[in-house]
Design a protein around this motif. Sequence first.
Motif, PDB file in Angstrom:
ATOM      1  N   GLU A   1       0.840  -1.208   0.000  1.00  0.00           N
ATOM      2  CA  GLU A   1       0.000   0.000   0.000  1.00  0.00           C
ATOM      3  C   GLU A   1       0.873   1.255   0.000  1.00  0.00           C
ATOM      4  O   GLU A   1       0.570   2.225  -0.696  1.00  0.00           O
ATOM      5  CB  GLU A   1      -0.932   0.005   1.212  1.00  0.00           C
ATOM      6  CG  GLU A   1      -2.024  -1.031   1.147  1.00  0.00           C
ATOM      7  CD  GLU A   1      -2.884  -1.047   2.398  1.00  0.00           C
ATOM      8  OE1 GLU A   1      -2.994  -0.003   3.079  1.00  0.00           O
ATOM      9  OE2 GLU A   1      -3.438  -2.120   2.699  1.00  0.00           O
ATOM     10  N   LEU A   2       1.943   1.231   0.774  1.00  0.00           N
ATOM     11  CA  LEU A   2       2.858   2.376   0.799  1.00  0.00           C
ATOM     12  C   LEU A   2       3.534   2.565  -0.552  1.00  0.00           C
ATOM     13  O   LEU A   2       3.672   3.686  -1.031  1.00  0.00           O
ATOM     14  CB  LEU A   2       3.915   2.196   1.886  1.00  0.00           C
ATOM     15  CG  LEU A   2       3.440   2.468   3.297  1.00  0.00           C
ATOM     16  CD1 LEU A   2       4.447   1.952   4.311  1.00  0.00           C
ATOM     17  CD2 LEU A   2       3.176   3.946   3.508  1.00  0.00           C
ATOM     18  N   GLU A   3       3.941   1.476  -1.174  1.00  0.00           N
ATOM     19  CA  GLU A   3       4.596   1.559  -2.473  1.00  0.00           C
ATOM     20  C   GLU A   3       3.639   2.164  -3.505  1.00  0.00           C
ATOM     21  O   GLU A   3       4.018   3.025  -4.288  1.00  0.00           O
ATOM     22  CB  GLU A   3       5.071   0.165  -2.898  1.00  0.00           C
ATOM     23  CG  GLU A   3       6.031   0.165  -4.052  1.00  0.00           C
ATOM     24  CD  GLU A   3       5.344  -0.046  -5.386  1.00  0.00           C
ATOM     25  OE1 GLU A   3       5.943   0.317  -6.398  1.00  0.00           O
ATOM     26  OE2 GLU A   3       4.214  -0.551  -5.408  1.00  0.00           O
TER      27      GLU A   3
ATOM     28  N   ASP B   1       8.259  10.261  -2.041  1.00  0.00           N
ATOM     29  CA  ASP B   1       9.434   9.425  -1.809  1.00  0.00           C
ATOM     30  C   ASP B   1       9.265   8.720  -0.468  1.00  0.00           C
ATOM     31  O   ASP B   1       9.058   9.369   0.560  1.00  0.00           O
ATOM     32  CB  ASP B   1      10.704  10.273  -1.788  1.00  0.00           C
ATOM     33  CG  ASP B   1      11.003  10.911  -3.138  1.00  0.00           C
ATOM     34  OD1 ASP B   1      10.516  10.413  -4.169  1.00  0.00           O
ATOM     35  OD2 ASP B   1      11.742  11.906  -3.155  1.00  0.00           O
ATOM     36  N   ILE B   2       9.343   7.406  -0.494  1.00  0.00           N
ATOM     37  CA  ILE B   2       9.157   6.633   0.733  1.00  0.00           C
ATOM     38  C   ILE B   2      10.469   5.924   1.054  1.00  0.00           C
ATOM     39  O   ILE B   2      11.082   5.303   0.188  1.00  0.00           O
ATOM     40  CB  ILE B   2       7.997   5.638   0.590  1.00  0.00           C
ATOM     41  CG1 ILE B   2       6.716   6.426   0.283  1.00  0.00           C
ATOM     42  CG2 ILE B   2       7.856   4.792   1.855  1.00  0.00           C
ATOM     43  CD1 ILE B   2       5.495   5.595   0.047  1.00  0.00           C
ATOM     44  N   TYR B   3      10.884   6.046   2.310  1.00  0.00           N
ATOM     45  CA  TYR B   3      12.138   5.460   2.764  1.00  0.00           C
ATOM     46  C   TYR B   3      11.852   4.434   3.850  1.00  0.00           C
ATOM     47  O   TYR B   3      11.037   4.653   4.730  1.00  0.00           O
ATOM     48  CB  TYR B   3      13.071   6.540   3.323  1.00  0.00           C
ATOM     49  CG  TYR B   3      13.482   7.531   2.262  1.00  0.00           C
ATOM     50  CD1 TYR B   3      14.602   7.302   1.475  1.00  0.00           C
ATOM     51  CD2 TYR B   3      12.732   8.672   2.032  1.00  0.00           C
ATOM     52  CE1 TYR B   3      14.970   8.200   0.482  1.00  0.00           C
ATOM     53  CE2 TYR B   3      13.090   9.580   1.042  1.00  0.00           C
ATOM     54  CZ  TYR B   3      14.213   9.339   0.273  1.00  0.00           C
ATOM     55  OH  TYR B   3      14.563  10.218  -0.708  1.00  0.00           O
ATOM     56  N   LEU B   4      12.585   3.339   3.774  1.00  0.00           N
ATOM     57  CA  LEU B   4      12.472   2.254   4.739  1.00  0.00           C
ATOM     58  C   LEU B   4      13.739   2.236   5.586  1.00  0.00           C
ATOM     59  O   LEU B   4      14.848   2.093   5.067  1.00  0.00           O
ATOM     60  CB  LEU B   4      12.314   0.919   3.999  1.00  0.00           C
ATOM     61  CG  LEU B   4      12.351  -0.352   4.822  1.00  0.00           C
ATOM     62  CD1 LEU B   4      11.255  -0.348   5.874  1.00  0.00           C
ATOM     63  CD2 LEU B   4      12.210  -1.560   3.916  1.00  0.00           C
ATOM     64  N   TYR B   5      13.568   2.421   6.897  1.00  0.00           N
ATOM     65  CA  TYR B   5      14.694   2.384   7.838  1.00  0.00           C
ATOM     66  C   TYR B   5      14.769   0.998   8.464  1.00  0.00           C
ATOM     67  O   TYR B   5      13.759   0.349   8.705  1.00  0.00           O
ATOM     68  CB  TYR B   5      14.497   3.418   8.950  1.00  0.00           C
ATOM     69  CG  TYR B   5      14.932   4.811   8.574  1.00  0.00           C
ATOM     70  CD1 TYR B   5      16.122   5.339   9.046  1.00  0.00           C
ATOM     71  CD2 TYR B   5      14.153   5.610   7.743  1.00  0.00           C
ATOM     72  CE1 TYR B   5      16.536   6.615   8.715  1.00  0.00           C
ATOM     73  CE2 TYR B   5      14.550   6.892   7.402  1.00  0.00           C
ATOM     74  CZ  TYR B   5      15.739   7.388   7.890  1.00  0.00           C
ATOM     75  OH  TYR B   5      16.147   8.646   7.547  1.00  0.00           O
TER      76      TYR B   5
ATOM     77  N   VAL C   1       4.848   3.866  10.068  1.00  0.00           N
ATOM     78  CA  VAL C   1       5.138   5.204   9.556  1.00  0.00           C
ATOM     79  C   VAL C   1       5.768   5.997  10.693  1.00  0.00           C
ATOM     80  O   VAL C   1       5.221   6.072  11.794  1.00  0.00           O
ATOM     81  CB  VAL C   1       3.850   5.898   9.053  1.00  0.00           C
ATOM     82  CG1 VAL C   1       4.137   7.347   8.656  1.00  0.00           C
ATOM     83  CG2 VAL C   1       3.244   5.120   7.895  1.00  0.00           C
ATOM     84  N   ILE C   2       6.938   6.587  10.422  1.00  0.00           N
ATOM     85  CA  ILE C   2       7.660   7.349  11.434  1.00  0.00           C
ATOM     86  C   ILE C   2       7.451   8.839  11.248  1.00  0.00           C
ATOM     87  O   ILE C   2       7.147   9.565  12.188  1.00  0.00           O
ATOM     88  CB  ILE C   2       9.164   7.012  11.416  1.00  0.00           C
ATOM     89  CG1 ILE C   2       9.391   5.519  11.654  1.00  0.00           C
ATOM     90  CG2 ILE C   2       9.920   7.859  12.429  1.00  0.00           C
ATOM     91  CD1 ILE C   2       8.892   5.007  12.997  1.00  0.00           C
ATOM     92  N   SER C   3       7.620   9.332  10.030  1.00  0.00           N
ATOM     93  CA  SER C   3       7.441  10.762   9.771  1.00  0.00           C
ATOM     94  C   SER C   3       7.049  10.987   8.325  1.00  0.00           C
ATOM     95  O   SER C   3       7.174  10.094   7.488  1.00  0.00           O
ATOM     96  CB  SER C   3       8.730  11.538  10.103  1.00  0.00           C
ATOM     97  OG  SER C   3       9.757  11.195   9.197  1.00  0.00           O
ATOM     98  N   CYS C   4       6.575  12.180   8.061  1.00  0.00           N
ATOM     99  CA  CYS C   4       6.251  12.579   6.699  1.00  0.00           C
ATOM    100  C   CYS C   4       6.316  14.092   6.616  1.00  0.00           C
ATOM    101  O   CYS C   4       6.295  14.781   7.633  1.00  0.00           O
ATOM    102  CB  CYS C   4       4.891  12.063   6.262  1.00  0.00           C
ATOM    103  SG  CYS C   4       3.534  12.502   7.339  1.00  0.00           S
TER     104      CYS C   4
ATOM    105  N   ILE D   1       7.870  10.126   3.061  1.00  0.00           N
ATOM    106  CA  ILE D   1       7.387   9.377   4.226  1.00  0.00           C
ATOM    107  C   ILE D   1       8.537   8.481   4.647  1.00  0.00           C
ATOM    108  O   ILE D   1       9.164   7.836   3.809  1.00  0.00           O
ATOM    109  CB  ILE D   1       6.154   8.508   3.878  1.00  0.00           C
ATOM    110  CG1 ILE D   1       4.973   9.376   3.445  1.00  0.00           C
ATOM    111  CG2 ILE D   1       5.774   7.614   5.065  1.00  0.00           C
ATOM    112  CD1 ILE D   1       3.789   8.590   2.899  1.00  0.00           C
ATOM    113  N   THR D   2       8.863   8.465   5.945  1.00  0.00           N
ATOM    114  CA  THR D   2       9.837   7.500   6.450  1.00  0.00           C
ATOM    115  C   THR D   2       9.088   6.408   7.198  1.00  0.00           C
ATOM    116  O   THR D   2       8.076   6.667   7.865  1.00  0.00           O
ATOM    117  CB  THR D   2      10.897   8.146   7.374  1.00  0.00           C
ATOM    118  OG1 THR D   2      10.271   8.721   8.509  1.00  0.00           O
ATOM    119  CG2 THR D   2      11.701   9.200   6.619  1.00  0.00           C
TER     120      THR D   2
END
Length: 128
Positions: free
Chosen positions: A24-26, A35-39, A97-100, A113-114
């Motif tokens: 869903e995020l993708e 831009d979505i980042y995965l930590y 979800v951490i931040s956006c 979105i991180t």
Amino acid sequence: METKRGDECRTFAVAPGEKVDILELEELGRRYGIDIYLYFEDDLARNSTIEKDIETYKNTPEYERPFIPLGSFISFASSQDPGFLEKLKELPLILEVISCGEADIQGKSCRYITTLMPFLDEMEALPE
């Protein structure tokens, strides 16, 4: 630019603290140009900013960083396992979800979105 960690992220269809399926995020990122980042490291995800991290790790190869663009993660995993996307449909991978917000990343203003990869002990056990 400012990192946002509260209600101001509602325009992104997700908010910090929510748990969302990776697929869903993708789709959200692709559809709306986010831009979505995965930590992979909890402390870094929660206590740093994407702007700072990209600057800090700019000389580190993408696959050696403690975070990765979500699309790159999915592409890499799919190249290692051609059935990866189908497996994600059967057994969803849920990211936090951490931040956006909006960030100036490498001289370009973008929405981001991180997210945080769950730790193995937090993931549901696989069915036998």
